[in-house]
Scaffold this motif. Structure first.
Motif, PDB file in Angstrom:
ATOM      1  N   VAL A 185      -8.008   5.090  -9.896  1.00 56.98           N
ATOM      2  CA  VAL A 185      -7.094   6.067 -10.496  1.00 56.98           C
ATOM      3  C   VAL A 185      -5.863   6.271  -9.598  1.00 56.98           C
ATOM      4  CG1 VAL A 185      -6.844   8.432 -11.355  1.00 56.98           C
ATOM      5  CG2 VAL A 185      -9.061   7.268 -11.529  1.00 56.98           C
ATOM      6  N   GLY A 186      -4.693   6.066 -10.180  1.00 59.10           N
ATOM      7  CA  GLY A 186      -3.451   6.189  -9.395  1.00 59.10           C
ATOM      8  C   GLY A 186      -3.348   5.000  -8.463  1.00 59.10           C
ATOM      9  N   CYS A 187      -3.226   3.814  -9.062  1.00 64.58           N
ATOM     10  CA  CYS A 187      -3.397   2.564  -8.292  1.00 64.58           C
ATOM     11  C   CYS A 187      -2.156   2.165  -7.507  1.00 64.58           C
ATOM     12  CB  CYS A 187      -3.803   1.440  -9.227  1.00 64.58           C
ATOM     13  SG  CYS A 187      -2.495   1.010 -10.389  1.00 64.58           S
ATOM     14  N   GLY A 188      -1.096   2.983  -7.549  1.00 66.22           N
ATOM     15  CA  GLY A 188       0.114   2.623  -6.800  1.00 66.22           C
ATOM     16  C   GLY A 188       0.661   1.291  -7.271  1.00 66.22           C
ATOM     17  N   ALA A 189       0.914   0.391  -6.321  1.00 65.40           N
ATOM     18  CA  ALA A 189       1.434  -0.924  -6.685  1.00 65.40           C
ATOM     19  C   ALA A 189       0.303  -1.953  -6.805  1.00 65.40           C
ATOM     20  CB  ALA A 189       2.466  -1.381  -5.663  1.00 65.40           C
TER      21      ALA A 189
ATOM     22  N   LYS B 111      -1.183   9.347 -17.427  1.00 63.70           N
ATOM     23  CA  LYS B 111      -1.741  10.239 -16.424  1.00 63.70           C
ATOM     24  C   LYS B 111      -3.257  10.223 -16.615  1.00 63.70           C
ATOM     25  CE  LYS B 111       2.077  13.332 -15.820  1.00 63.70           C
ATOM     26  NZ  LYS B 111       2.640  14.625 -15.885  1.00 63.70           N
ATOM     27  N   PHE B 112      -3.988  10.359 -15.532  1.00 66.19           N
ATOM     28  CA  PHE B 112      -5.449  10.306 -15.631  1.00 66.19           C
ATOM     29  C   PHE B 112      -5.953  11.322 -16.654  1.00 66.19           C
ATOM     30  CE2 PHE B 112      -9.700  11.515 -13.729  1.00 66.19           C
ATOM     31  CZ  PHE B 112     -10.362  10.395 -14.179  1.00 66.19           C
ATOM     32  N   GLN B 113      -5.371  12.534 -16.607  1.00 67.02           N
ATOM     33  CA  GLN B 113      -5.845  13.597 -17.493  1.00 67.02           C
ATOM     34  C   GLN B 113      -5.631  13.251 -18.968  1.00 67.02           C
ATOM     35  OE1 GLN B 113      -3.749  13.723 -14.944  1.00 67.02           O
ATOM     36  NE2 GLN B 113      -2.208  15.336 -15.074  1.00 67.02           N
TER      37      GLN B 113
ATOM     38  N   PHE C 104     -10.320   7.500  -6.156  1.00 64.66           N
ATOM     39  CA  PHE C 104      -9.009   8.130  -5.958  1.00 64.66           C
ATOM     40  C   PHE C 104      -8.596   7.855  -4.517  1.00 64.66           C
ATOM     41  CE2 PHE C 104     -10.998  10.695  -9.239  1.00 64.66           C
ATOM     42  CZ  PHE C 104      -9.970  11.061 -10.098  1.00 64.66           C
ATOM     43  N   SER C 105      -7.667   6.955  -4.317  1.00 64.05           N
ATOM     44  CA  SER C 105      -7.169   6.722  -2.959  1.00 64.05           C
ATOM     45  C   SER C 105      -5.798   7.380  -2.835  1.00 64.05           C
ATOM     46  CB  SER C 105      -7.081   5.214  -2.688  1.00 64.05           C
ATOM     47  OG  SER C 105      -6.324   4.970  -1.527  1.00 64.05           O
ATOM     48  N   GLU C 106      -5.770   8.496  -2.188  1.00 61.19           N
ATOM     49  CA  GLU C 106      -4.576   9.330  -2.006  1.00 61.19           C
ATOM     50  C   GLU C 106      -3.891   9.675  -3.332  1.00 61.19           C
ATOM     51  OE1 GLU C 106      -1.170   8.955   1.043  1.00 61.19           O
ATOM     52  OE2 GLU C 106      -2.977   8.581   2.223  1.00 61.19           O
TER      53      GLU C 106
ATOM     54  N   ASP D 156       0.837  -1.200   0.000  1.00 60.67           N
ATOM     55  CA  ASP D 156       0.000   0.000   0.000  1.00 60.67           C
ATOM     56  C   ASP D 156       0.869   1.246   0.000  1.00 60.67           C
ATOM     57  OD1 ASP D 156      -2.854  -0.775   0.240  1.00 60.67           O
ATOM     58  OD2 ASP D 156      -2.116  -1.877   1.979  1.00 60.67           O
ATOM     59  N   LEU D 157       0.305   2.317  -0.539  1.00 63.53           N
ATOM     60  CA  LEU D 157       1.082   3.561  -0.604  1.00 63.53           C
ATOM     61  C   LEU D 157       0.298   4.724  -0.038  1.00 63.53           C
ATOM     62  CD1 LEU D 157       2.957   3.511  -4.013  1.00 63.53           C
ATOM     63  CD2 LEU D 157       3.927   3.841  -1.756  1.00 63.53           C
ATOM     64  N   HIS D 158      -0.351   4.483   1.081  1.00 60.62           N
ATOM     65  CA  HIS D 158      -1.080   5.587   1.699  1.00 60.62           C
ATOM     66  C   HIS D 158      -0.799   5.605   3.197  1.00 60.62           C
ATOM     67  CE1 HIS D 158      -3.765   2.437   2.942  1.00 60.62           C
ATOM     68  NE2 HIS D 158      -3.888   2.059   1.688  1.00 60.62           N
TER      69      HIS D 158
HETATM   70  C1  SAM Z   1       0.197   8.027  -2.713  1.00 65.46           C
HETATM   71  S1  SAM Z   1       0.060   6.981  -4.099  1.00 65.46           S
HETATM   72  C2  SAM Z   1      -1.468   6.137  -3.754  1.00 65.46           C
HETATM   73  C3  SAM Z   1      -1.478   4.768  -4.364  1.00 65.46           C
HETATM   74  C4  SAM Z   1      -2.721   3.940  -4.105  1.00 65.46           C
HETATM   75  N1  SAM Z   1      -3.916   4.547  -4.657  1.00 65.46           N
HETATM   76  C5  SAM Z   1      -2.888   3.662  -2.646  1.00 65.46           C
HETATM   77  O1  SAM Z   1      -3.884   4.119  -2.058  1.00 65.46           O
HETATM   78  O2  SAM Z   1      -2.049   2.942  -2.079  1.00 65.46           O
HETATM   79  C6  SAM Z   1      -0.367   8.104  -5.400  1.00 65.46           C
HETATM   80  C7  SAM Z   1      -0.648   7.455  -6.741  1.00 65.46           C
HETATM   81  O3  SAM Z   1      -1.105   8.455  -7.667  1.00 65.46           O
HETATM   82  C8  SAM Z   1      -0.499   8.209  -8.912  1.00 65.46           C
HETATM   83  N2  SAM Z   1      -0.531   9.417  -9.731  1.00 65.46           N
HETATM   84  C9  SAM Z   1       0.255  10.518  -9.641  1.00 65.46           C
HETATM   85  N3  SAM Z   1      -0.059  11.395 -10.608  1.00 65.46           N
HETATM   86  C10 SAM Z   1      -1.077  10.851 -11.321  1.00 65.46           C
HETATM   87  C11 SAM Z   1      -1.824  11.262 -12.473  1.00 65.46           C
HETATM   88  N4  SAM Z   1      -1.595  12.422 -13.057  1.00 65.46           N
HETATM   89  N5  SAM Z   1      -2.773  10.428 -12.956  1.00 65.46           N
HETATM   90  C12 SAM Z   1      -3.013   9.244 -12.353  1.00 65.46           C
HETATM   91  N6  SAM Z   1      -2.351   8.803 -11.266  1.00 65.46           N
HETATM   92  C13 SAM Z   1      -1.389   9.596 -10.757  1.00 65.46           C
HETATM   93  C14 SAM Z   1       0.891   7.724  -8.546  1.00 65.46           C
HETATM   94  O4  SAM Z   1       1.531   7.053  -9.620  1.00 65.46           O
HETATM   95  C15 SAM Z   1       0.545   6.792  -7.377  1.00 65.46           C
HETATM   96  O5  SAM Z   1       0.170   5.542  -7.863  1.00 65.46           O
END
Ligand code: SAM
Length: 280
Positions: free
Chosen positions: A71-75, A116-118, A131-133, A29-31
């Motif tokens: 969105v932004g699924c980390g690992a 990137k999501f955008q 969106f988790s963190e 996890d990355l939060h």
């Molecule tokens: C703090 S981590 C959270 C990871 C995961 N969601 C969790 O809760 O463990 C932030 C995540 O946002 C992603 N991220 C950063 N910029 C982003 C963007 N423009 N579009 C999508 N994801 C993005 C990073 O690659 C990373 O996976």
């Protein structure tokens, strides 16, 4: 010639965080985790705190949800948990090293849009966009607009992240969109607020751990490296110190002056669990 792609310093931080978390605590996890009062803030409990964060998200997902865009699924740790609960999950991940890790973790049955999501080109809709963190990494105007296009009518937007408190300057901890600006933007869309819970207290406690780590491990390591360099390469070290004086000072102020605490986080940020329903 291949185009040179710079690596964002926050991405480096995330990959380092993952490496440490995986090695010491077996966590993908990355939060921050959810540190309830009954959970002592010690490294061994980080994984439990992160599981509590995931449990809170799972509990918040409405019963009529089947498909989720993470969105932004980390690992990929959360995506895996969601899949195990029989949700159909897809992910967005812009980061090379994290995407590779996520692919390894979730296997081929969870598609990952590597962008990137955008910029991600996604031609379908979901029951829920999560969106988790990760919300803080994008301009909220763009994320809200894009999420609304990716939701079926009656679908949900779930955000669990921290924001900058209104009226406060940035403070020593980076990150977070402005809370008030977010509310201003979302109210221009047909989103109905179902949940808006302040979980700053439970997430801020993560900084007790961070501060302790920086104090016990970060600073002594940093000082030792400098002592070694000064003793063995005095001239080069002197030149390097002069050349990078500002960067070094910034880094030391940021990480080694005890400013990254739960109290500072709570003063400048507000961590929210928010669920909105899209009713166009
Ligand atoms: C703090 S981590 C959270 C990871 C995961 N969601 C969790 O809760 O463990 C932030 C995540 O946002 C992603 N991220 C950063 N910029 C982003 C963007 N423009 N579009 C999508 N994801 C993005 C990073 O690659 C990373 O996976």
């Amino acid at each position: 010639m291949a185009k040179h792609k710079a690596m964002d310093s926050r991405e480096v931080g995330l990959v380092m965080g993952l490496t440490v978390g995986k090695y010491f605590f077996g966590s993908d996890d990355l939060h921050y985790g959810l540190w309830t009062d009954d959970l002592p803030v010690i490294p061994e409990n980080l994984r439990k705190a992160q599981e509590q964060h995931a449990a809170l998200l799972l509990k918040t997902i409405p019963a009529d949800v089947q498909t989720i865009l993470d969105v932004g699924c980390g690992a990929g740790a959360l995506a895996k948990r969601l899949r195990d609960k029989a949700y159909k999950v897809e992910c967005v991940s812009p980061s090379g090293p994290l995407t590779a890790e996520a692919r390894k973790n979730v296997g081929p049955e969870i598609p990952i849009y590597e962008a990137k999501f955008q910029d991600a080109e996604i031609a379908k809709t979901y029951d829920l966009v999560l969106f988790s963190e990760s919300f803080q990494y994008m301009k909220h105007e763009i994320s809200i607009e894009k999420a609304s296009k990716l939701l079926r009518p009656g679908g949900y937007l779930l955000i669990c992240d921290f924001f900058r408190r209104t009226g406060e300057e940035r403070g020593p901890i980076r990150g977070g969109r402005r809370m008030e600006a977010f509310y201003e933007t979302i109210k221009q869309y047909p989103f109905q607020t179902l949940v808006d819970e302040d979980i700053t207290k439970e997430t801020a406690r993560n900084y007790e751990l961070v501060n302790d780590f920086l104090d016990q491990v970060g600073r002594p390591t940093w000082e030792l490296i400098f002592r070694y360099c000064t003793a063995n390469y005095p001239r080069t070290t002197k030149v390097a110190r002069r050349m990078f004086r500002r960067k070094i000072e910034k880094l030391e102020t940021k990480y080694f002056q005890g400013q990254r605490t739960a109290a500072t986080f709570s003063r400048y940020k507000t961590y929210r669990l928010m669920l909105f329903q899209y009713n166009p």
